[in-house]
Design an enzyme around this catalytic site. Structure first.
Site, PDB file in Angstrom:
ATOM      1  CG  HIS A 179       0.976  56.445 -28.465  1.00  0.00           C
ATOM      2  ND1 HIS A 179      -0.113  55.747 -28.199  1.00  0.00           N
ATOM      3  CD2 HIS A 179       1.307  56.009 -29.827  1.00  0.00           C
ATOM      4  CE1 HIS A 179      -0.532  55.036 -29.086  1.00  0.00           C
ATOM      5  NE2 HIS A 179       0.507  55.054 -29.949  1.00  0.00           N
ATOM      6  NE  ARG A 224      -9.250  60.161 -24.960  1.00  0.00           N
ATOM      7  CZ  ARG A 224     -10.267  60.218 -24.676  1.00  0.00           C
ATOM      8  NH1 ARG A 224     -10.632  60.769 -23.379  1.00  0.00           N
ATOM      9  NH2 ARG A 224     -11.354  60.092 -25.500  1.00  0.00           N
ATOM     10  CE1 TYR A 230      -8.477  52.030 -33.005  1.00  0.00           C
ATOM     11  CE2 TYR A 230      -8.716  52.601 -30.670  1.00  0.00           C
ATOM     12  CZ  TYR A 230      -7.980  52.461 -31.822  1.00  0.00           C
ATOM     13  OH  TYR A 230      -6.698  52.670 -31.516  1.00  0.00           O
ATOM     14  CG  PHE A 245      -4.819  61.403 -34.235  1.00  0.00           C
ATOM     15  CD1 PHE A 245      -5.672  60.353 -33.776  1.00  0.00           C
ATOM     16  CD2 PHE A 245      -4.273  60.974 -35.463  1.00  0.00           C
ATOM     17  CE1 PHE A 245      -5.917  59.238 -34.426  1.00  0.00           C
ATOM     18  CE2 PHE A 245      -4.482  59.769 -35.943  1.00  0.00           C
ATOM     19  CZ  PHE A 245      -5.237  59.073 -35.539  1.00  0.00           C
ATOM     20  CB  ALA A 276      -1.441  48.084 -40.162  1.00  0.00           C
ATOM     21  CB  SER A 336      -6.677  51.176 -28.084  1.00  0.00           C
ATOM     22  OG  SER A 336      -7.251  52.371 -27.926  1.00  0.00           O
ATOM     23  CD  GLU A 351     -11.478  55.590 -27.307  1.00  0.00           C
ATOM     24  OE1 GLU A 351     -12.203  55.163 -27.351  1.00  0.00           O
ATOM     25  OE2 GLU A 351     -10.946  56.643 -26.570  1.00  0.00           O
TER      26      GLU A 351
HETATM   27  O1  G4F Z   1      -6.998  62.829 -30.574  1.00  0.00           O
HETATM   28  P1  G4F Z   1      -8.119  61.823 -30.597  1.00  0.00           P
HETATM   29  O2  G4F Z   1      -9.005  61.645 -32.069  1.00  0.00           O
HETATM   30  O3  G4F Z   1      -7.653  60.675 -29.925  1.00  0.00           O
HETATM   31  P2  G4F Z   1      -8.545  59.556 -29.301  1.00  0.00           P
HETATM   32  O4  G4F Z   1      -9.648  59.321 -29.864  1.00  0.00           O
HETATM   33  O5  G4F Z   1      -8.255  59.350 -27.848  1.00  0.00           O
HETATM   34  O6  G4F Z   1      -7.870  57.907 -29.635  1.00  0.00           O
HETATM   35  C1  G4F Z   1      -6.229  58.002 -29.795  1.00  0.00           C
HETATM   36  O7  G4F Z   1      -5.768  57.591 -28.722  1.00  0.00           O
HETATM   37  C2  G4F Z   1      -6.241  56.051 -28.355  1.00  0.00           C
HETATM   38  C3  G4F Z   1      -5.537  55.549 -27.137  1.00  0.00           C
HETATM   39  O8  G4F Z   1      -6.431  56.021 -26.017  1.00  0.00           O
HETATM   40  C4  G4F Z   1      -5.736  55.096 -29.838  1.00  0.00           C
HETATM   41  F1  G4F Z   1      -6.240  53.829 -29.577  1.00  0.00           F
HETATM   42  C5  G4F Z   1      -6.345  55.650 -30.921  1.00  0.00           C
HETATM   43  O9  G4F Z   1      -5.942  55.027 -32.251  1.00  0.00           O
HETATM   44  C6  G4F Z   1      -5.904  57.170 -31.241  1.00  0.00           C
HETATM   45  O10 G4F Z   1      -4.526  57.219 -31.212  1.00  0.00           O
HETATM   46  O11 G4F Z   1      -9.273  62.343 -29.442  1.00  0.00           O
HETATM   47  C7  G4F Z   1      -9.198  62.847 -28.300  1.00  0.00           C
HETATM   48  C8  G4F Z   1     -10.007  63.435 -27.489  1.00  0.00           C
HETATM   49  C9  G4F Z   1     -11.531  62.761 -27.779  1.00  0.00           C
HETATM   50  O12 G4F Z   1     -11.963  62.763 -26.666  1.00  0.00           O
HETATM   51  C10 G4F Z   1     -12.191  63.874 -28.727  1.00  0.00           C
HETATM   52  O13 G4F Z   1     -13.506  63.637 -28.455  1.00  0.00           O
HETATM   53  O14 G4F Z   1     -10.116  64.805 -28.060  1.00  0.00           O
HETATM   54  C11 G4F Z   1     -11.404  64.977 -28.413  1.00  0.00           C
HETATM   55  N1  G4F Z   1     -11.658  66.127 -29.396  1.00  0.00           N
HETATM   56  C12 G4F Z   1     -12.336  67.188 -29.137  1.00  0.00           C
HETATM   57  N2  G4F Z   1     -12.234  67.790 -30.603  1.00  0.00           N
HETATM   58  C13 G4F Z   1     -11.242  65.859 -30.584  1.00  0.00           C
HETATM   59  C14 G4F Z   1     -11.454  67.269 -31.321  1.00  0.00           C
HETATM   60  N3  G4F Z   1     -10.646  65.142 -31.419  1.00  0.00           N
HETATM   61  C15 G4F Z   1     -10.313  65.029 -32.623  1.00  0.00           C
HETATM   62  N4  G4F Z   1      -9.786  64.079 -33.336  1.00  0.00           N
HETATM   63  N5  G4F Z   1     -10.887  66.158 -33.380  1.00  0.00           N
HETATM   64  C16 G4F Z   1     -11.266  67.282 -32.648  1.00  0.00           C
HETATM   65  O15 G4F Z   1     -11.627  68.271 -33.259  1.00  0.00           O
END
Ligand code: G4F
Length: 382
Positions: free
Chosen positions: A181, A224, A151, A190, A83, A127, A129
């Protein structure tokens, strides 16, 4: 011996994948916890609701009494904490809630485990992060903690508190740094799922001769290290069953950009789209399909501070657990795209058949009226 495994966040992607994995691969009893919500979404666990080895309890990480009552009642052998407030982008809007949920609640859980069931094996989901503004590539457990978001900071605090309880009270408490993941149960906000759902929708729109409606993204150059959540839950279970508790990393040791994810999704959907890249003004960049924009870039989805690149060094974990992720990046993208195309297929086909039915109904009405008109005309009234 049959054990009791308490899993938080059981309706989310990782929690529900963990339930599936444990029901399939062990004989243990799984107790999933959920928060009381007026509009609960149990989609990811509905197929297990009638399994006699699976039950649900209400528990809220922000209420220590509820954690204490649950641990007293269940006396768990394992406590797997999935969670979280897991959406990085939202953590700037809800920094305190993020910190309370992801960090402070761990103090409550670990205190309760120490006092009530000190033999319980505890898992904390860390994470990548936590590494944030990375200094070296790839990142391993020795990389400094340099979070870029509320976060990320909350997960750093969680890592420290788990270490303190492990070393002070000899608790079996693991903190595992998970790199990104994904999968077919990934939340729609996401980036990966946002891309696969929207591109699948656009593919259906084109197949139905409609003009595609574009969607917006933020930084498409972020890189990523993406893996399949279904692989990671197996790694988590293996680390919970080692002799000693410690810190781990789960990753694929490879990185790709958001743009790479989009390009591969288009390839699997056979969308022959082309980028218009504006190096001077990224907000002007677009993905075009037959000159119609299908992806545009918006400031709204940029973050106040970005983590540009993450790639995890997972070789220690591979060695120690004798485990490897089974899916590649390509397989993950294909799985998500195929799933979302099928998911939306019914919607579009229902719409299409409703539309065709309407035409048939109207045509029938018109024919009846035409024949009535003819009959009238043929009546020879003087
Ligand atoms: O899919 P994201 O929101 O994932 P983020 O921020 O990498 O976090 C995920 O992974 C972490 C592990 O590294 C976890 F701890 C966390 O809980 C989560 O599962 O974004 C991925 C990337 C970022 O760089 C963001 O700026 O995608 C970029 N992005 C570009 N356009 C976007 C968007 N992200 C989101 N969510 N939405 C967009 O429109």
């Amino acid at each position: 011996m049959i054990k009791k495994i308490l899993i938080t966040g059981v309706t989310g992607q990782d929690g529900s994948n963990m339930v599936d994995y444990l029901l399939k691969n062990t004989e243990h009893h799984i107790i999933g916890t959920v928060r009381i919500l007026s509009n609960a979404n149990h989609e990811n666990i509905k197929h297990n609701i009638n399994n006699e080895r699976f039950s649900l309890l209400y528990m809220d990480l922000l209420d220590e009494e509820s954690i204490k009552n649950t641990i007293k009642k269940v006396q768990p052998d394992y406590f797997i904490n999935f969670a979280a407030q897991s959406f990085v982008g939202e953590s700037w809007n809800q920094p305190k809630l993020t910190f309370m949920t992801n960090a402070i609640s761990l103090i409550s859980i670990l205190e309760c485990i120490k006092d009530i069931k000190p033999t319980c094996r505890f898992y904390s989901a860390g994470s990548s992060e936590e590494f944030g503004d990375v200094e070296t590539m790839p990142q391993n457990l020795n990389h400094p903690l340099k979070p870029r978001s509320p976060y990320g900071a909350s997960k750093c605090a969680a890592r420290h508190i788990v270490k303190v309880y492990r070393e002070s009270y000899n608790l079996f408490a693991i903190h595992c740094i998970l790199f990104n993941h994904e999968g077919i149960r990934r939340g729609k906000n996401f980036v990966t799922r946002k891309i696969t759902l929207n591109l699948a929708r656009i593919k259906h729109e084109i197949e139905n001769n409609a003009i595609p409606t574009p969607f917006q993204l933020g930084n498409i150059y972020a890189r990523r290290d993406w893996s399949d959540s279904e692989d990671f839950v197996e790694g988590v279970w293996l680390m919970l069953n080692q002799k000693k508790a410690k810190e781990y990393i789960l990753s694929s040791n490879k990185d790709n950009s958001v743009k790479d994810f989009i390009d591969l999704s288009c390839k699997f959907l056979n969308l022959k789209a082309k980028w218009f890249i504006d190096k001077n003004n990224p907000l002007n960049t677009k993905l075009l399909l037959h000159n119609i924009p299908i992806i545009t870039i918006s400031k709204e989805f940029y973050r106040p501070a970005e983590v540009d690149i993450l790639r995890g060094d997972c070789y220690e974990t591979y060695k120690e657990l004798n485990w490897r992720p089974s899916s590649t990046f390509q397989q993950l993208v294909k799985k998500m795209v195929d799933h979302d195309y099928k998911l939306l297929y019914n919607n579009y086909n229902i719409k299409k058949s409703e539309y065709l039915n309407k035409i048939v109904q109207l045509e029938t009405k018109i024919n009846v009226m035409l024949s009535e008109l003819n009959d009238l005309k043929n009546l020879n009234i003087n």
